[in-house]
Every structure is written in structure tokens, then in C-alpha cells.
Design a protein around this motif. Sequence first.
Motif, PDB file in Angstrom:
ATOM      1  N   UNK A  20       0.833  -1.065  -0.051  1.00  0.00           N
ATOM      2  CA  UNK A  20       0.036   0.012   0.111  1.00  0.00           C
ATOM      3  C   UNK A  20       0.954   1.427   0.005  1.00  0.00           C
ATOM      4  N   UNK A  21       0.358   2.106  -0.547  1.00  0.00           N
ATOM      5  CA  UNK A  21       0.939   3.658  -0.654  1.00  0.00           C
ATOM      6  C   UNK A  21       0.184   4.237   0.354  1.00  0.00           C
ATOM      7  N   UNK A  22       0.912   5.135   1.259  1.00  0.00           N
ATOM      8  CA  UNK A  22       0.580   5.873   2.434  1.00  0.00           C
ATOM      9  C   UNK A  22       0.953   7.246   2.199  1.00  0.00           C
ATOM     10  N   UNK A  23      -0.099   8.275   2.687  1.00  0.00           N
ATOM     11  CA  UNK A  23       0.278   9.591   2.593  1.00  0.00           C
ATOM     12  C   UNK A  23       0.441   9.779   4.164  1.00  0.00           C
ATOM     13  N   UNK A  55       5.088  11.968  -5.721  1.00  0.00           N
ATOM     14  CA  UNK A  55       4.170  12.743  -5.543  1.00  0.00           C
ATOM     15  C   UNK A  55       2.757  12.304  -6.343  1.00  0.00           C
ATOM     16  N   UNK A  56       1.575  12.412  -5.767  1.00  0.00           N
ATOM     17  CA  UNK A  56       0.099  12.139  -6.703  1.00  0.00           C
ATOM     18  C   UNK A  56       0.197  13.012  -7.804  1.00  0.00           C
ATOM     19  N   UNK A  67      -1.948  18.310  -3.767  1.00  0.00           N
ATOM     20  CA  UNK A  67      -1.360  16.726  -4.074  1.00  0.00           C
ATOM     21  C   UNK A  67      -0.692  16.077  -2.783  1.00  0.00           C
ATOM     22  N   UNK A  68      -0.817  14.771  -2.770  1.00  0.00           N
ATOM     23  CA  UNK A  68      -0.413  14.155  -1.684  1.00  0.00           C
ATOM     24  C   UNK A  68       1.112  13.614  -2.057  1.00  0.00           C
TER      25      UNK A  68
END
Length: 110
Positions: A20-23, A55-56, A67-68
Amino acid sequence: MRMTIPVAKVLSALLADPEAERYGLDLMKLTGLPSGTLYPVLHRLQAAGWLAADWEQVDPTAAGRPARRYYRLTAEGVRAARQALAELRALSPDPRPRRGGAEPTGAPAW
């Protein structure tokens, strides 16, 4: 990598779903860490090669938010994090209650 409680909390949160990608805000909620503690840990993990960050790709106006920056463990990070947390747990006191129901002291708070 120096294993502190904040580092252990971040690694545990990331290892819960290594793909998973987490911010940042997501990780703050999962770990209970404030931003001033979380972001230096993320930067240290990234510098060590344990974490990748991107960056998203989103239009902030259309999304209604900035942007996250998403973080995810690298393959090396997954391996190293699992090993580091296993070593840390091996050094920790037994978290099971002693006879008489008294809780042990000094157990990590993650």
C-alpha cells in the motif's frame, strides 16, 4: 537505522500492508505521531533506502486539496523493517501478564 519508538511505529504501520501507498495524514492517524515527529522519520527511512516517495498526479483545483506525497516500503525496506522489528521484539520484555495479573512495565508502546 536507529530503531526508536516512532521509527518502529511507522515501520509497523507500513508493514501492515507493504504494497500500500500511504500519505502523511494517513500515517499520522495510524501511528498517533504528530507531523513534526513523522516527517523526519519518513525522511530518514527514505535516505536509508527503505522507503520510496512519489507525488500524486492530481490537479489540486479539481481534487479540492493539495497533491499528496505517497510513501511505500521498498523491497529492501520490507526485508530490513521485518528484521529490525523482530530484533526489537526479541529484546523487549515479555508482554504477557505475570502471575497475579500484574502487567509488566517497560513494554514498548507500539
